[in-house]
Design a protein around this motif. Structure first.
Motif, short mmCIF file in Angstrom:
data_model
loop_
_atom_site.label_atom_id
_atom_site.label_comp_id
_atom_site.label_asym_id
_atom_site.label_seq_id
_atom_site.Cartn_x
_atom_site.Cartn_y
_atom_site.Cartn_z
N GLU A 153 52.85 5.89 -0.83
CA GLU A 153 52.53 5.19 -2.48
C GLU A 153 51.48 6.25 -2.91
O GLU A 153 51.56 6.90 -4.58
N GLY A 154 50.59 6.19 -2.78
CA GLY A 154 49.30 6.23 -3.74
C GLY A 154 49.97 8.00 -3.79
O GLY A 154 49.80 8.77 -4.95
N PHE A 155 49.78 9.30 -2.81
CA PHE A 155 49.92 9.92 -2.52
C PHE A 155 51.19 10.56 -3.49
O PHE A 155 51.24 11.25 -4.49
N ASN A 156 52.63 9.71 -3.51
CA ASN A 156 54.13 10.40 -3.46
C ASN A 156 53.46 10.18 -5.63
O ASN A 156 54.37 11.39 -6.38
N SER A 157 53.40 8.95 -6.35
CA SER A 157 53.43 8.74 -7.27
C SER A 157 51.91 9.36 -7.89
O SER A 157 52.21 10.57 -9.52
N ARG A 158 51.10 10.18 -7.24
CA ARG A 158 50.01 11.05 -7.98
C ARG A 158 51.19 12.69 -7.72
O ARG A 158 51.09 13.26 -8.46
#
Lengths: 175, 153
Positions: A153-158
């Motif tokens: 999630e952290g990677f995706n949203s950023r």
């Protein structure tokens, strides 16, 4: 293109510019972004600004495989063609799009497709690798190497935020 | 760049070096290949293979386009070379390998195409899609692409 009117003995000449190129609006776009692992698995894929007809998940998967095949063959072609030792390329351009490429020393392939007039995106790709992939995927204890990154999630949203707020993402440029 | 060279001055054009030219027929076969500078010489078979590989790559890049109606690769840039390609309306591809700092070679490619129509297509002994063996074509291209600097007396 000249119209002359007589008004109290004074001739007025109006010159109309019919230079159509002055009014062509070009759209700057980012189309899609791929990350491939060393062995060809597509770890990450996002697309924007692409017309949706006929794009089933199966079609997208086939396209990803074709993309990896292209990159693999391009690598071989470049190695043979280059006058000095070289294995990778910065970008290629066609009449409608530009593909920007970055290959990391670990064999990860970062691919970004933009419209053909976009400037070089090498810095953006390096940032996507160093500031997003390394920080939010590699250093994530719950993420296993080689697994799809969409769940991270952290990677995706950023990444989505970074690319959609990029000045080249979607803007009209009037020349 | 003016270079003082033993009392004479020679004009050296920086970054105007073209390494080689490949001409691919409509069906993907290599019909002409020439090197114009000192680069490692590839064997004939390797060159034919490279030509066919490029033909395939060109077609795939056209298919993979995120928008419809794209051509194949027109420009490919790496750290050590730049590849410029021109596909004619009849499906022949001319591609040049040049130095990475070379400015746009589109006009050069059009001149090469013009040489092709003048010295190959108008040659009554030339059959379409066959390897090009026309002396005048070689001579004209040498004039156009050779990187030997003109010496100034």
């Amino acid at each position: 293109d000249r119209v002359s009117t007589q008004s109290t003995g004074v001739h007025l000449y109006c010159v109309f510019r019919t230079d159509r190129s002055a009014r062509i609006r070009r759209e700057r776009m980012i189309f899609n972004f791929y990350i491939f692992s060393r062995n060809g698995t597509c770890l990450y894929y996002e697309e924007w600004n692409i017309p949706k007809e006929g794009r089933t998940p199966k079609a997208i998967q086939e396209e990803q495989k074709l993309m990896f095949g292209l990159l693999y063959s391009l690598r071989g072609f470049i190695t043979k063609t280059s006058p000095k030792p070289c294995e990778t390329f910065t970008y290629y351009k066609t009449s409608r799009y530009k593909l920007h490429y970055l290959e990391t020393p670990t064999g990860l392939k970062f691919v970004l497709n933009t419209d053909k007039d976009a400037p070089t995106m090498t810095d953006e790709l390096k940032k996507l690798h160093q500031e997003y992939y390394v920080e939010y995927a590699l250093k994530n204890p719950l993420y296993k190497l080689g697994e799809p990154l969409g769940a991270c999630e952290g990677f995706n949203s950023r990444v989505i935020n970074f690319l959609t707020s990029h000045p080249e993402f979607k803007r009209r440029v009037v020349h | 760049i003016n270079a003082e060279y033993g009392g004479h001055t020679k004009f050296i054009e920086a970054s105007m070096v073209v390494y080689s030219l490949y001409v691919i027929s409509k069906s993907g076969g290599l019909i002409y290949q020439q090197d114009y500078d000192n680069i490692p010489r590839l064997g004939m078979n390797e060159r034919i293979l490279l030509g066919s590989t490029f033909h395939g790559l060109h077609a795939i890049t056209s298919n993979l386009s995120p928008v419809s109606g794209s051509s194949g690769i027109e420009l490919l840039e790496t750290d050590t070379f730049k590849l410029h390609c021109y596909q004619t309306p009849t499906g022949i591809k001319f591609y040049l390998i040049a130095e990475p700092s070379h400015p746009d070679l589109f006009q050069t490619l059009l001149s090469i195409y013009k040489c092709y129509t003048d010295f190959v297509l108008k040659n009554p002994f030339y059959e379409l899609d066959q390897p090009i063996r026309c002396e005048l074509f070689d001579v004209e291209l040498e004039k156009l692409l050779s990187s030997s600097p003109p010496s100034v007396k």
